[in-house]
Design a protein around this motif. Structure first.
Motif, PDB file in Angstrom:
ATOM      1  N   ASN A  37       0.831  -1.199   0.000  1.00 58.25           N
ATOM      2  CA  ASN A  37       0.000   0.000   0.000  1.00 58.25           C
ATOM      3  C   ASN A  37       0.873   1.259   0.000  1.00 58.25           C
ATOM      4  O   ASN A  37       0.550   2.248  -0.676  1.00 58.25           O
ATOM      5  CB  ASN A  37      -0.911   0.002   1.229  1.00 58.25           C
ATOM      6  N   ALA A  38       1.962   1.228   0.757  1.00 53.59           N
ATOM      7  CA  ALA A  38       2.862   2.379   0.811  1.00 53.59           C
ATOM      8  C   ALA A  38       3.504   2.620  -0.552  1.00 53.59           C
ATOM      9  O   ALA A  38       3.707   3.766  -0.969  1.00 53.59           O
ATOM     10  CB  ALA A  38       3.933   2.154   1.875  1.00 53.59           C
ATOM     11  N   LEU A  39       3.848   1.543  -1.246  1.00 51.52           N
ATOM     12  CA  LEU A  39       4.471   1.662  -2.562  1.00 51.52           C
ATOM     13  C   LEU A  39       3.478   2.251  -3.557  1.00 51.52           C
ATOM     14  O   LEU A  39       3.833   3.128  -4.372  1.00 51.52           O
ATOM     15  CB  LEU A  39       4.955   0.281  -3.020  1.00 51.52           C
ATOM     16  N   GLU A  40       2.219   1.806  -3.516  1.00 46.28           N
ATOM     17  CA  GLU A  40       1.198   2.341  -4.410  1.00 46.28           C
ATOM     18  C   GLU A  40       0.919   3.816  -4.089  1.00 46.28           C
ATOM     19  O   GLU A  40       0.699   4.620  -5.006  1.00 46.28           O
ATOM     20  CB  GLU A  40      -0.083   1.511  -4.288  1.00 46.28           C
ATOM     21  N   ALA A  41       0.966   4.165  -2.802  1.00 47.14           N
ATOM     22  CA  ALA A  41       0.758   5.558  -2.425  1.00 47.14           C
ATOM     23  C   ALA A  41       1.906   6.426  -2.916  1.00 47.14           C
ATOM     24  O   ALA A  41       1.701   7.582  -3.341  1.00 47.14           O
ATOM     25  CB  ALA A  41       0.629   5.663  -0.904  1.00 47.14           C
ATOM     26  N   LEU A  47      -0.848  -0.796  -8.490  1.00 45.77           N
ATOM     27  CA  LEU A  47       0.196  -1.627  -9.077  1.00 45.77           C
ATOM     28  C   LEU A  47      -0.233  -3.076  -9.275  1.00 45.77           C
ATOM     29  O   LEU A  47       0.297  -3.757 -10.164  1.00 45.77           O
ATOM     30  CB  LEU A  47       1.450  -1.592  -8.186  1.00 45.77           C
ATOM     31  N   LEU A  48      -1.186  -3.536  -8.463  1.00 43.27           N
ATOM     32  CA  LEU A  48      -1.634  -4.925  -8.554  1.00 43.27           C
ATOM     33  C   LEU A  48      -3.159  -4.985  -8.512  1.00 43.27           C
ATOM     34  O   LEU A  48      -3.804  -4.213  -7.801  1.00 43.27           O
ATOM     35  CB  LEU A  48      -1.078  -5.761  -7.393  1.00 43.27           C
ATOM     36  N   VAL A  49      -3.687  -5.931  -9.273  1.00 51.95           N
ATOM     37  CA  VAL A  49      -5.119  -6.232  -9.199  1.00 51.95           C
ATOM     38  C   VAL A  49      -5.258  -7.487  -8.367  1.00 51.95           C
ATOM     39  O   VAL A  49      -4.699  -8.540  -8.706  1.00 51.95           O
ATOM     40  CB  VAL A  49      -5.723  -6.449 -10.598  1.00 51.95           C
ATOM     41  N   ARG A  50      -5.998  -7.402  -7.245  1.00 47.97           N
ATOM     42  CA  ARG A  50      -6.150  -8.516  -6.332  1.00 47.97           C
ATOM     43  C   ARG A  50      -7.427  -9.275  -6.669  1.00 47.97           C
ATOM     44  O   ARG A  50      -8.468  -8.676  -6.954  1.00 47.97           O
ATOM     45  CB  ARG A  50      -6.197  -8.021  -4.880  1.00 47.97           C
ATOM     46  N   SER A  51      -7.373 -10.595  -6.615  1.00 47.31           N
ATOM     47  CA  SER A  51      -8.542 -11.451  -6.835  1.00 47.31           C
ATOM     48  C   SER A  51      -8.416 -12.691  -5.974  1.00 47.31           C
ATOM     49  O   SER A  51      -7.400 -12.889  -5.291  1.00 47.31           O
ATOM     50  CB  SER A  51      -8.656 -11.832  -8.320  1.00 47.31           C
ATOM     51  N   ARG A  52      -9.422 -13.538  -5.997  1.00 45.41           N
ATOM     52  CA  ARG A  52      -9.353 -14.769  -5.217  1.00 45.41           C
ATOM     53  C   ARG A  52      -8.215 -15.666  -5.681  1.00 45.41           C
ATOM     54  O   ARG A  52      -7.692 -16.471  -4.912  1.00 45.41           O
ATOM     55  CB  ARG A  52     -10.670 -15.538  -5.325  1.00 45.41           C
ATOM     56  N   ASN A  53      -7.871 -15.552  -6.943  1.00 49.59           N
ATOM     57  CA  ASN A  53      -6.828 -16.422  -7.505  1.00 49.59           C
ATOM     58  C   ASN A  53      -5.419 -15.871  -7.312  1.00 49.59           C
ATOM     59  O   ASN A  53      -4.446 -16.503  -7.710  1.00 49.59           O
ATOM     60  CB  ASN A  53      -7.080 -16.638  -9.004  1.00 49.59           C
ATOM     61  N   GLY A  54      -5.304 -14.660  -6.742  1.00 51.20           N
ATOM     62  CA  GLY A  54      -3.978 -14.090  -6.527  1.00 51.20           C
ATOM     63  C   GLY A  54      -3.920 -12.639  -6.952  1.00 51.20           C
ATOM     64  O   GLY A  54      -4.912 -11.914  -6.879  1.00 51.20           O
ATOM     65  N   VAL A  55      -2.757 -12.235  -7.443  1.00 55.63           N
ATOM     66  CA  VAL A  55      -2.554 -10.846  -7.863  1.00 55.63           C
ATOM     67  C   VAL A  55      -2.004 -10.825  -9.284  1.00 55.63           C
ATOM     68  O   VAL A  55      -1.270 -11.737  -9.706  1.00 55.63           O
ATOM     69  CB  VAL A  55      -1.577 -10.103  -6.918  1.00 55.63           C
TER      70      VAL A  55
END
Length: 304
Positions: A37-41, A47-55
């Motif tokens: 989160n700090a890196l994205e801020a 930077l990443l799309v999160r889903s049940r299957n991972g990122v």
């Protein structure tokens, strides 16, 4: 930018899930998420799309992943090079050797020790310079020097090795009134022709000061800034010379010469290791200087 967070980001992308990356990195998953989160801020980008299957990395995430790999590779190479430099330093180290000293007898042991312990270091040995050795150290032309201590010099540190009496060296058949076979007063030296180093040399200064204190004038017939031809010159009667006693004994200890200690006043010279006092040396210079110190101890020369 914290390269640690870049390393975490690359590990997340490679692992495919934050959970798996956290296990590999031995971090708690919430802590790893906070770093992400700090890196994205910091980039103000998702930077990443999160889903049940991972990122899955976004377009911005893919660009960061590519650059992060290069940055981390450079960081690793820098660490390896620095660690290698500390354990096996490289570079050229210049050692100055004062003339009319015993430094020449220490040269070979010093070179042998450095070559065996630090084969990647190139040693440059100099005896005569266009400037005095202490000035050369201040200018960065010389890393260390074995010379006579001239007294306080700004930016130069002197580590005393020994303090040696000065002696007069003459041919064995040289007639010297008012002297014994082992000593001679300064007052008896006024009519002699001397062979000495140039006026900037500490040894020359000590002799001149002794003469001046008695109102005498020193006659230097030959100035020699190296001692290689000194023995032959004295033997031929071209002049007499003054040396520290250990150097005189090493060079003139046979029946062709007479060595007399100078008295009234007695003269002495302090032999020292001179190094820069104006900040850190290179890794190569540091290990060479420490090796010189050890060789001096091994040679049984005690500081005085």
């Amino acid at each position: 930018m914290d390269t640690r967070r870049l390393r975490y980001f690359v590990k997340i992308v490679d692992s495919g899930t934050i959970t798996r990356a956290a296990e590999t990195l031995h971090l708690a998953q919430p802590a790893l998420s906070q770093h992400l989160n700090a890196l994205e801020a910091e980039f103000k980008q998702r930077l990443l799309v999160r889903s049940r299957n991972g990122v899955i990395p976004t377009a911005a995430g893919k660009s960061l992943y590519r650059y992060a790999q290069g940055i981390l590779r450079l960081e690793d190479e820098a660490r390896r090079e620095i660690n290698t430099e500390s354990s096996s330093p490289t570079g050229t180290v210049t050692i100055g050797l004062g003339t009319y000293t015993l430094s020449s007898s220490l040269t070979i042991p010093i070179l042998e020790a450095i070559r065996s312990r630090f084969p990647r270091i190139v040693i440059r040995v100099v005896e005569t310079l266009t400037v005095i050795h202490s000035q050369a150290i201040r200018m960065g032309l010389v890393d260390a020097a074995l010379i006579y201590d001239p007294g306080p010099v700004k930016g130069v540190r002197f580590e005393r090795i020994s303090t040696d009496a000065l002696v007069l060296v003459t041919p064995a058949d040289f007639e010297l009134p008012d002297s014994t076979d082992t000593s001679v007063a300064v007052s008896s030296l006024g009519n002699l022709d001397f062979m000495l180093p140039s006026p900037t040399h500490t040894l020359r200064g000590l002799v001149e000061q002794a003469f001046s204190s008695l109102g005498m004038e020193l006659t230097v017939a030959i100035e020699m800034d190296h001692g290689h031809s000194l023995r032959e010159a004295v033997q031929l009667g071209l002049g007499v010379t003054v040396l520290p006693e250990p150097a005189a004994v090493a060079m003139f200890s046979d029946d062709q010469f007479t060595i007399r200690r100078i008295t009234d006043p007695g003269l002495s010279a302090a032999f020292a290791l001179a190094t820069s006092d104006d900040g850190p040396q290179s890794a190569a210079a540091e290990v060479v200087i420490e090796t010189i110190r050890q060789i001096i101890l091994d040679a049984g020369v005690s500081p005085s």
